[in-house]
Design an enzyme around this catalytic site. Structure first.
Site, PDB file in Angstrom:
ATOM      1  N   HIS A 237      -9.223 -44.549 -10.109  1.00  0.00           N
ATOM      2  CA  HIS A 237      -7.816 -44.709 -10.471  1.00  0.00           C
ATOM      3  C   HIS A 237      -7.325 -46.135 -10.222  1.00  0.00           C
ATOM      4  O   HIS A 237      -6.186 -46.457 -10.571  1.00  0.00           O
ATOM      5  CB  HIS A 237      -6.928 -43.746  -9.663  1.00  0.00           C
TER       6      HIS A 237
ATOM      7  N   HIS B 167     -10.244 -35.682 -12.539  1.00  0.00           N
ATOM      8  CA  HIS B 167      -9.122 -36.509 -12.942  1.00  0.00           C
ATOM      9  C   HIS B 167      -9.560 -37.615 -13.897  1.00  0.00           C
ATOM     10  O   HIS B 167     -10.676 -38.134 -13.796  1.00  0.00           O
ATOM     11  CB  HIS B 167      -8.456 -37.139 -11.719  1.00  0.00           C
TER      12      HIS B 167
END
Length: 359
Positions: A169, A208
């Protein structure tokens, strides 16, 4: 639904871009993150510094911050890994991090408040920055060193596993989701320069979306991204999604059989779309049934099958592969990761007993 596309070549921005690339190359060439590892060691990378523990604050986060050490402990107790033969990386320095990150972003990490937002542990904001640096950021910088070194070992040995890393991320300018440094982007840039590699495939199977590396390699034709993720959860980054070459969206509640069927299709497409010289495999275990953030229903055996499929994909094509452990928010994740690594050894997809032969 899976979609596939090809990214256009990166566009040069003139002399400023050239100067920036020259500086980046010089920083990489002068780095100490790459070093020679004797063949008596196996390409499993770990340091006790990976694990985060201080004042009990780590218990306020859903992430098992001692997962990495527990994976290694299970492998040692299972008799498949000799602790003296694992590889300890060195810490990524500021100059190393500047290969991808901006000075302004790294300076922002001198604020305990900014770090607390990224790692999602509010009490961190109340601590002196010296403690945050030592107890939170130093472990992450060690894991970055492990990810970068893993590419070198994979090129030399055919495979490498960093028992940490996978901070997908984080991009050059922004951290989030417990990801402070962009270790995947750094790993790939080092491989471009030091390993003379020009084509890299990222296979991101964390639950994710890997929006960090997607932004860092937007429109860079040297990097092909296969991202199989739950679109209903964090980060919902629709801008970054435009830069995924092959997007496979797996909705909440997806079970093992359907997940593995979608993965088989995705790997087949990826194998036809791109011919990589290195695979970076982000092997998050937050797809496990019961994970509070992944919201998928894949079994432990499903994780084992998933990892085997990816390693077999790489081995059949003689592509060096780097595995990173990434997300996984349950105490059971460490045992599942260890069991999967044991299976990779049993299936002769990795060799934990003798020095591998360079492919």
């Amino acid at each position: 639904m899976a979609t596939a596309s090809s990214s256009p070549p990166a566009v040069s921005g003139g002399s400023a871009a050239t100067d920036s690339e020259t500086l980046r190359k010089n920083q990489i060439l002068s780095s100490k993150l790459y070093f020679d590892v004797p063949l008596t060691k196996v390409p499993v990378i770990y340091s006790s510094s990976y694990d985060i523990a201080f004042l009990g604050i780590e218990k306020l986060h859903p992430f098992d911050s001692s997962k990495w050490g527990r994976v290694r402990g299970f492998l040692i107790r299972d008799g498949v890994l000799d602790k003296k033969r694992t590889v300890e990386p060195v810490e990524a320095s500021k100059d190393d991090l500047l290969v991808v990150h901006s000075e302004s972003y790294l300076n922002s990490l001198k604020s305990s408040l900014n770090v607390s937002i990224i790692v999602e542990v509010p009490p961190v904001a109340l601590l002196p920055n010296c403690l945050v640096q030592k107890k939170v950021l130093y472990p992450f910088r060690m894991q970055v060193g492990g990810t970068v070194l893993a590419a070198k070992l994979a090129k030399e040995r055919g495979w490498a596993i960093n028992l940490g890393g996978g901070f997908h991320h984080c991009s050059a300018e922004s951290g989030g989701g417990f990801c402070v440094y962009a270790d995947i982007s750094l790993c790939i840039h080092y491989a471009f320069v030091r390993l003379n590699i020009s084509r890299v495939m990222i296979i991101d199977l964390d639950a994710h979306q890997g929006n960090g590396h997607e932004m860092d390699f937007a429109n860079d034709s040297r990097v092909y991204i296969l991202d199989m993720y739950n679109p209903e959860i964090y980060p919902r980054d629709f801008v970054a999604r435009r830069h995924i070459n092959q997007r496979v969206e797996i909705v909440s509640g997806t079970r093992t059989d359907e997940y593995l069927k979608q993965l088989d299709k995705a790997l087949e497409v990826a194998g036809h779309m791109f011919d990589p010289e290195l695979v970076v495999y982000n092997a998050g275990t937050d797809i496990l049934d019961g994970d509070p953030l992944g919201l998928l229903k894949v079994s432990p055996d499903g994780i084992t099958s998933r990892d085997e499929k990816v390693f077999r994909f790489a081995k059949e094509k003689s592509i060096p592969i780097v595995m990173l452990t990434s997300g996984g928010y349950m105490k059971s994740s460490a045992r599942v990761i260890a069991d999967s690594i044991v299976n990779l050894s049993k299936k002769s997809l990795i060799d934990l007993e003798k020095a591998p032969v360079k492919i």
